[in-house]
Design a protein around this motif. Structure first.
Motif, PDB file in Angstrom:
ATOM      1  N   ASN A 188       0.764  -1.251   0.000  1.00 56.97           N
ATOM      2  CA  ASN A 188       0.000   0.000   0.000  1.00 56.97           C
ATOM      3  C   ASN A 188       0.793   1.299   0.000  1.00 56.97           C
ATOM      4  OD1 ASN A 188      -2.919  -0.906   0.376  1.00 56.97           O
ATOM      5  ND2 ASN A 188      -1.863  -2.058   1.971  1.00 56.97           N
ATOM      6  N   ILE A 189       2.103   1.222   0.322  1.00 62.88           N
ATOM      7  CA  ILE A 189       2.832   2.467   0.581  1.00 62.88           C
ATOM      8  C   ILE A 189       4.075   2.597  -0.295  1.00 62.88           C
ATOM      9  CG2 ILE A 189       4.086   3.784   2.360  1.00 62.88           C
ATOM     10  CD1 ILE A 189       2.149   2.627   4.417  1.00 62.88           C
ATOM     11  N   GLY A 190       4.229   3.772  -0.896  1.00 63.19           N
ATOM     12  CA  GLY A 190       5.455   4.092  -1.632  1.00 63.19           C
ATOM     13  C   GLY A 190       6.172   5.210  -0.897  1.00 63.19           C
ATOM     14  N   PHE A 191       7.506   5.177  -0.883  1.00 63.51           N
ATOM     15  CA  PHE A 191       8.303   6.151  -0.137  1.00 63.51           C
ATOM     16  C   PHE A 191       9.245   6.880  -1.085  1.00 63.51           C
ATOM     17  CE2 PHE A 191       8.116   5.613   4.577  1.00 63.51           C
ATOM     18  CZ  PHE A 191       8.555   6.889   4.913  1.00 63.51           C
ATOM     19  N   VAL A 192       9.305   8.199  -0.994  1.00 62.58           N
ATOM     20  CA  VAL A 192      10.282   8.986  -1.761  1.00 62.58           C
ATOM     21  C   VAL A 192      11.130   9.756  -0.747  1.00 62.58           C
ATOM     22  CG1 VAL A 192      10.602  10.816  -3.472  1.00 62.58           C
ATOM     23  CG2 VAL A 192       8.667   9.241  -3.681  1.00 62.58           C
ATOM     24  N   PRO A 252      10.873  -3.055  -6.584  1.00 63.88           N
ATOM     25  CA  PRO A 252       9.724  -3.393  -5.724  1.00 63.88           C
ATOM     26  C   PRO A 252       8.889  -4.554  -6.274  1.00 63.88           C
ATOM     27  CG  PRO A 252       9.819  -1.028  -6.115  1.00 63.88           C
ATOM     28  CD  PRO A 252      10.830  -1.650  -7.025  1.00 63.88           C
ATOM     29  N   LEU A 253       8.896  -4.737  -7.591  1.00 65.58           N
ATOM     30  CA  LEU A 253       8.075  -5.803  -8.187  1.00 65.58           C
ATOM     31  C   LEU A 253       8.677  -7.180  -7.919  1.00 65.58           C
ATOM     32  CD1 LEU A 253       7.250  -4.177 -11.640  1.00 65.58           C
ATOM     33  CD2 LEU A 253       5.893  -4.129  -9.547  1.00 65.58           C
ATOM     34  N   LEU A 254       9.992  -7.208  -7.709  1.00 67.50           N
ATOM     35  CA  LEU A 254      10.649  -8.499  -7.449  1.00 67.50           C
ATOM     36  C   LEU A 254      10.169  -9.061  -6.112  1.00 67.50           C
ATOM     37  CD1 LEU A 254      14.259  -7.565  -8.637  1.00 67.50           C
ATOM     38  CD2 LEU A 254      12.507  -8.817  -9.910  1.00 67.50           C
ATOM     39  N   TYR A 255       9.910  -8.143  -5.153  1.00 68.08           N
ATOM     40  CA  TYR A 255       9.413  -8.590  -3.842  1.00 68.08           C
ATOM     41  C   TYR A 255       7.980  -9.097  -3.937  1.00 68.08           C
ATOM     42  CZ  TYR A 255      13.378  -6.014  -1.933  1.00 68.08           C
ATOM     43  OH  TYR A 255      14.643  -5.555  -1.652  1.00 68.08           O
ATOM     44  N   LYS A 256       7.289  -8.651  -4.965  1.00 72.43           N
ATOM     45  CA  LYS A 256       5.868  -8.994  -5.070  1.00 72.43           C
ATOM     46  C   LYS A 256       5.627 -10.211  -5.959  1.00 72.43           C
ATOM     47  CE  LYS A 256       3.559  -4.661  -4.221  1.00 72.43           C
ATOM     48  NZ  LYS A 256       2.531  -3.769  -4.707  1.00 72.43           N
ATOM     49  N   LYS A 257       6.709 -10.799  -6.439  1.00 76.38           N
ATOM     50  CA  LYS A 257       6.598 -12.003  -7.287  1.00 76.38           C
ATOM     51  C   LYS A 257       5.731 -11.738  -8.523  1.00 76.38           C
ATOM     52  CE  LYS A 257       7.309 -15.174  -3.402  1.00 76.38           C
ATOM     53  NZ  LYS A 257       7.730 -14.115  -2.468  1.00 76.38           N
ATOM     54  N   VAL A 258       5.943 -10.577  -9.136  1.00 81.62           N
ATOM     55  CA  VAL A 258       5.225 -10.242 -10.373  1.00 81.62           C
ATOM     56  C   VAL A 258       5.934 -10.945 -11.524  1.00 81.62           C
ATOM     57  CG1 VAL A 258       4.599  -8.324 -11.915  1.00 81.62           C
ATOM     58  CG2 VAL A 258       4.556  -7.995  -9.432  1.00 81.62           C
ATOM     59  N   GLY A 314       4.382  -0.053  -7.704  1.00 85.48           N
ATOM     60  CA  GLY A 314       3.511  -1.040  -7.059  1.00 85.48           C
ATOM     61  C   GLY A 314       2.089  -0.541  -6.879  1.00 85.48           C
ATOM     62  N   LYS A 315       1.767   0.621  -7.501  1.00 89.98           N
ATOM     63  CA  LYS A 315       0.429   1.238  -7.399  1.00 89.98           C
ATOM     64  C   LYS A 315      -0.008   1.415  -5.937  1.00 89.98           C
ATOM     65  CE  LYS A 315      -1.256  -0.195 -11.914  1.00 89.98           C
ATOM     66  NZ  LYS A 315      -0.048  -0.795 -12.446  1.00 89.98           N
ATOM     67  N   PRO A 316       0.789   2.154  -5.153  1.00 92.34           N
ATOM     68  CA  PRO A 316       0.454   2.324  -3.729  1.00 92.34           C
ATOM     69  C   PRO A 316      -0.788   3.196  -3.542  1.00 92.34           C
ATOM     70  CG  PRO A 316       2.221   3.807  -4.331  1.00 92.34           C
ATOM     71  CD  PRO A 316       1.970   2.946  -5.536  1.00 92.34           C
ATOM     72  N   LYS A 317      -1.466   2.978  -2.422  1.00 84.93           N
ATOM     73  CA  LYS A 317      -2.596   3.849  -2.063  1.00 84.93           C
ATOM     74  C   LYS A 317      -2.063   5.168  -1.507  1.00 84.93           C
ATOM     75  CE  LYS A 317      -6.455   0.808  -0.919  1.00 84.93           C
ATOM     76  NZ  LYS A 317      -5.950  -0.517  -1.303  1.00 84.93           N
ATOM     77  N   LEU A 318      -0.858   5.078  -0.899  1.00 86.74           N
ATOM     78  CA  LEU A 318      -0.304   6.225  -0.186  1.00 86.74           C
ATOM     79  C   LEU A 318       1.146   6.436  -0.608  1.00 86.74           C
ATOM     80  CD1 LEU A 318      -0.370   8.333   2.168  1.00 86.74           C
ATOM     81  CD2 LEU A 318       0.281   6.475   3.706  1.00 86.74           C
ATOM     82  N   GLU A 370      -4.859  12.105  -9.958  1.00 86.09           N
ATOM     83  CA  GLU A 370      -5.234  10.754 -10.412  1.00 86.09           C
ATOM     84  C   GLU A 370      -5.681   9.864  -9.256  1.00 86.09           C
ATOM     85  OE1 GLU A 370      -1.783   9.321 -12.454  1.00 86.09           O
ATOM     86  OE2 GLU A 370      -1.792  11.016 -13.838  1.00 86.09           O
ATOM     87  N   GLY A 371      -5.659  10.417  -8.034  1.00 86.99           N
ATOM     88  CA  GLY A 371      -6.211   9.664  -6.916  1.00 86.99           C
ATOM     89  C   GLY A 371      -5.213   9.116  -5.908  1.00 86.99           C
TER      90      GLY A 371
END
Length: 222
Positions: free
Chosen positions: A85-89, A108-114, A159-163, A191-192
């Protein structure tokens, strides 16, 4: 409500005394907000951001994210909630020097097994979106500060974070680069994407729809 802090305190023990980093923080942030957190150095801004980002814990109070009680979750579940849910800059970009722009964004996608084909498509989208296709095989040291920060933003968003949490995102940039990054944030928010940024800059804070002032670990105005 995307997230809520209720009566949150954080302290460190120093010479037998409690030194409060955050005192009685109550905060509600709705999905789609753009919040700027301001205050002098040492007021607790980064501590607050790290707690919201689940990188740091607190001593008292409650934290609900998407109705999940973060304060009651075991490390494993908290970590999953964060990754999904969270992205950090960060101000210092935090890119991995040994990886190319493409590989940094893909991380980040490697951690998500995409799957590999989906990873390729998502990274290509990000490279397009931030106009850095021509930089994809370069290493961070070959980029300007503004370009490095764009890569940092792309990586946080893949990762399309909500926040999206941003800690002084333009702190190392010149004013033109800083403005470009803030315009990117503004567009993302439209964009939300919910954004919370810590900033010293009044000008950057104005991009937000809400400003929170911290002083000595307390919220002094909304």
């Amino acid at each position: 409500m995307l997230l809520e802090l209720k009566n949150v305190f954080k302290w460190v023990n120093s010479g037998g005394n409690r030194v409060f980093l955050l005192k009685d923080i109550n905060l509600q942030i709705a999905q789609g907000s753009f919040v700027s957190v301001m205050g002098p150095s040492g007021s607790g801004k980064s501590t607050l951001l790290n707690i919201l980002g689940m990188l740091d814990t607190f001593d008292e109070g409650e934290y609900f994210f998407n109705e999940q009680p973060v304060h009651q979750l075991k490390e494993k579940f908290r970590s999953r909630l964060f990754k999904e849910n969270i992205g950090f800059v960060f101000q210092a970009y935090h890119l991995i020097d040994e990886l190319t722009v493409y590989e940094n964004i893909e991380t980040p996608l490697l951690y998500k097994k995409v799957s590999s084909s989906e990873r390729k498509a998502l990274v290509s989208d990000m490279l397009d979106r931030f106009n850095i296709v021509g930089k994809k095989d370069l290493f961070p040291s070959q980029l300007s500060g503004g370009q490095q920060q764009l890569v940092g933003v792309a990586r946080a968003l893949i990762g399309k974070p909500k926040l999206l949490l941003a800690d002084e995102p333009t702190g190392n940039l010149n004013s033109k680069q800083g403005e470009e990054i803030m315009e990117v944030f503004k567009r993302l928010n439209q964009e939300g994407v919910t954004i919370i940024q810590v900033t010293h800059s009044e000008k950057n804070a104005e991009y937000g729809s809400q400003i929170i002032e911290l002083l000595d670990g307390r919220i002094i105005s909304r």
